[in-house]
Design an enzyme around this catalytic site. Structure first.
Site, PDB file in Angstrom:
ATOM      1  N   ASP A  54       0.839  -1.206   0.000  1.00 43.01           N
ATOM      2  CA  ASP A  54       0.000   0.000   0.000  1.00 43.01           C
ATOM      3  C   ASP A  54       0.874   1.257   0.000  1.00 43.01           C
ATOM      4  O   ASP A  54       0.362   2.379  -0.049  1.00 43.01           O
ATOM      5  CB  ASP A  54      -1.013  -0.010   1.152  1.00 43.01           C
ATOM      6  CG  ASP A  54      -0.362   0.012   2.524  1.00 43.01           C
ATOM      7  OD1 ASP A  54       0.878  -0.114   2.626  1.00 43.01           O
ATOM      8  OD2 ASP A  54      -1.109   0.144   3.523  1.00 43.01           O
ATOM      9  N   SER A  55       2.197   1.066  -0.008  1.00 46.91           N
ATOM     10  CA  SER A  55       3.117   2.183  -0.267  1.00 46.91           C
ATOM     11  C   SER A  55       2.821   2.812  -1.623  1.00 46.91           C
ATOM     12  O   SER A  55       3.309   3.897  -1.921  1.00 46.91           O
ATOM     13  CB  SER A  55       4.569   1.702  -0.209  1.00 46.91           C
ATOM     14  OG  SER A  55       4.745   0.560  -1.031  1.00 46.91           O
ATOM     15  N   ASP A  93      -1.262  -6.254  -0.180  1.00 47.54           N
ATOM     16  CA  ASP A  93      -1.395  -5.548   1.099  1.00 47.54           C
ATOM     17  C   ASP A  93      -2.849  -5.172   1.359  1.00 47.54           C
ATOM     18  O   ASP A  93      -3.488  -4.538   0.506  1.00 47.54           O
ATOM     19  CB  ASP A  93      -0.585  -4.246   1.003  1.00 47.54           C
ATOM     20  CG  ASP A  93       0.307  -4.003   2.190  1.00 47.54           C
ATOM     21  OD1 ASP A  93       0.186  -4.732   3.184  1.00 47.54           O
ATOM     22  OD2 ASP A  93       1.130  -3.074   2.104  1.00 47.54           O
ATOM     23  N   LYS A 121      -1.204  -9.262   3.373  1.00 48.23           N
ATOM     24  CA  LYS A 121      -0.414  -8.726   4.494  1.00 48.23           C
ATOM     25  C   LYS A 121      -1.275  -7.768   5.301  1.00 48.23           C
ATOM     26  O   LYS A 121      -2.044  -6.991   4.726  1.00 48.23           O
ATOM     27  CB  LYS A 121       0.836  -8.012   3.976  1.00 48.23           C
ATOM     28  CG  LYS A 121       1.675  -7.374   5.086  1.00 48.23           C
ATOM     29  CD  LYS A 121       3.060  -6.983   4.619  1.00 48.23           C
ATOM     30  CE  LYS A 121       3.134  -5.670   3.908  1.00 48.23           C
ATOM     31  NZ  LYS A 121       2.668  -4.503   4.699  1.00 48.23           N
ATOM     32  N   GLU A 123      -1.169  -5.185   8.989  1.00 49.63           N
ATOM     33  CA  GLU A 123      -0.337  -4.547  10.006  1.00 49.63           C
ATOM     34  C   GLU A 123      -0.982  -4.692  11.377  1.00 49.63           C
ATOM     35  O   GLU A 123      -2.175  -4.416  11.519  1.00 49.63           O
ATOM     36  CB  GLU A 123      -0.191  -3.052   9.684  1.00 49.63           C
ATOM     37  CG  GLU A 123       0.509  -2.788   8.370  1.00 49.63           C
ATOM     38  CD  GLU A 123       0.675  -1.305   8.064  1.00 49.63           C
ATOM     39  OE1 GLU A 123       0.344  -0.461   8.926  1.00 49.63           O
ATOM     40  OE2 GLU A 123       1.133  -0.991   6.954  1.00 49.63           O
ATOM     41  N   GLU A 190       9.512  -3.865  10.274  1.00 46.78           N
ATOM     42  CA  GLU A 190       9.927  -2.566   9.713  1.00 46.78           C
ATOM     43  C   GLU A 190      10.468  -1.640  10.801  1.00 46.78           C
ATOM     44  O   GLU A 190       9.809  -1.434  11.841  1.00 46.78           O
ATOM     45  CB  GLU A 190       8.718  -1.910   9.015  1.00 46.78           C
ATOM     46  CG  GLU A 190       9.051  -0.543   8.424  1.00 46.78           C
ATOM     47  CD  GLU A 190       8.023  -0.020   7.434  1.00 46.78           C
ATOM     48  OE1 GLU A 190       7.070  -0.752   7.080  1.00 46.78           O
ATOM     49  OE2 GLU A 190       8.184   1.144   7.007  1.00 46.78           O
TER      50      GLU A 190
HETATM   51  O1  KIV Z   1       3.485  -1.085   1.603  1.00 50.87           O
HETATM   52  C1  KIV Z   1       4.662  -1.470   1.556  1.00 50.87           C
HETATM   53  O2  KIV Z   1       5.390  -1.267   0.583  1.00 50.87           O
HETATM   54  C2  KIV Z   1       5.184  -2.171   2.707  1.00 50.87           C
HETATM   55  C3  KIV Z   1       6.667  -2.348   2.795  1.00 50.87           C
HETATM   56  C4  KIV Z   1       7.255  -1.081   3.266  1.00 50.87           C
HETATM   57  C5  KIV Z   1       7.045  -3.484   3.649  1.00 50.87           C
HETATM   58  O3  KIV Z   1       4.446  -2.554   3.565  1.00 50.87           O
END
Ligand code: KIV
Length: 275
Positions: A54-55, A93, A121, A123, A190
């Site tokens: 989600d970056s 994500d 993924k 968090e 992280e």
């Molecule tokens: O969203 C992302 O790119 C991430 C990485 C920084 C691990 O979660």
């Protein structure tokens, strides 16, 4: 620098293979990707895990955090990536507030899996245990994400290194054990001290993938724009620009793979220490 010859190496990566790599002490290489072209290139060069992170809220959409990213955005970019990848293991994500209940988590994870992700993924720590158990029971593999969790930037009070005190480190280690016990099969760590990255990796059976978590994690991940020197503003300490000394994207990614495999990236200048 060696490139993977796909004609000899077309076996797709699975979570069992990643687990075997941890057991054998082989480092796992991972990068983010958000589109078909870069994903195909990274796959061809030999990146083992592609994270549709989600970056993308920062590097594709231009936001200052990942909070505005929607599940629709994530499913769209996961589909773009999945269309071109032949070998790498793909993680999608779950974005901000898309897993506030078990039912929401199942529905939104299903849309990422149907878009082509092989794992989702999320968090957070031990409060996700029930959710992870249910997702796993429904055939949805889960990657946890601990330490600096960017979706919680507002509760963390900024993008800060986590786990620097003994108490904070203990909590992250306990969360890691809770996620593994619930069924998580991979864990992103992280921005934590290297000593904590090493301790968690040692305590878990599942592989850890570090970003600013030291050289002793089972593997490393970087946001692709960071690895290619395309970061807007100040460069985070854990980032290395692999394009700066190589001159082409292919050589930059091959160098990243080589340094992760040899354990020379991250170097001490990319790492954090405890208080
Ligand atoms: O969203 C992302 O790119 C991430 C990485 C920084 C691990 O979660």
């Amino acid at each position: 620098m060696s490139y993977i010859n796909l004609s000899e190496n077309l076996v797709p990566l699975t979570i069992s293979k990643l687990m075997q790599m941890k057991q054998e002490g082989q480092k796992i290489t991972s990068l983010t990707a958000y589109d078909a072209s870069f994903a195909a290139l990274f796959d061809r060069i030999g990146i083992e895990v592609i994270l549709v992170g989600d970056s993308l809220g920062n590097v594709i959409q231009g936001h200052t955090s990942t909070i505005p990213v929607s599940i629709r955005d994530m499913a769209y970019h996961t589909e773009c990536v999945a269309r071109s990848v032949k070998r790498a293991f793909i993680i999608g994500d779950l974005p901000f507030a898309s897993y506030t209940s078990v039912a929401e988590a199942v529905k939104n994870s299903a849309s990422l899996m149907q878009a082509g992700a092989q794992m989702v993924k999320m968090e957070g720590g031990s409060h996700l245990q029930e959710m992870i158990e249910v997702l796993t029971q429904h055939g949805i593999p889960v990657c946890g994400h601990l330490g600096l969790t960017p979706q919680s930037v507002n509760t963390l009070g900024g993008f800060k290194v986590q786990g620097k005190t003994a108490d904070a480190a203990k909590k992250i280690l306990e969360d890691a054990l809770a996620l593994e016990a619930a069924g998580a099969q991979l864990l992103v760590l992280e921005a934590i001290p290297s000593s904590l990255g090493a301790q968690i990796t040692d305590a878990l059976k599942i592989p850890t993938i570090g970003i600013g978590a030291g050289p002793d994690c089972s593997g490393q991940v970087l946001v692709m724009h960071d690895a290619l020197g395309a970061f807007p503003g100040r460069k985070p300490k854990f980032v290395k620009d692999f394009l700066a000394t190589t001159g082409t994207i292919e050589k930059a990614i091959a160098l990243y793979i080589e340094e992760v495999k040899k354990g020379t990236f991250p170097a001490p200048e990319h790492c954090f220490v405890s208080n």
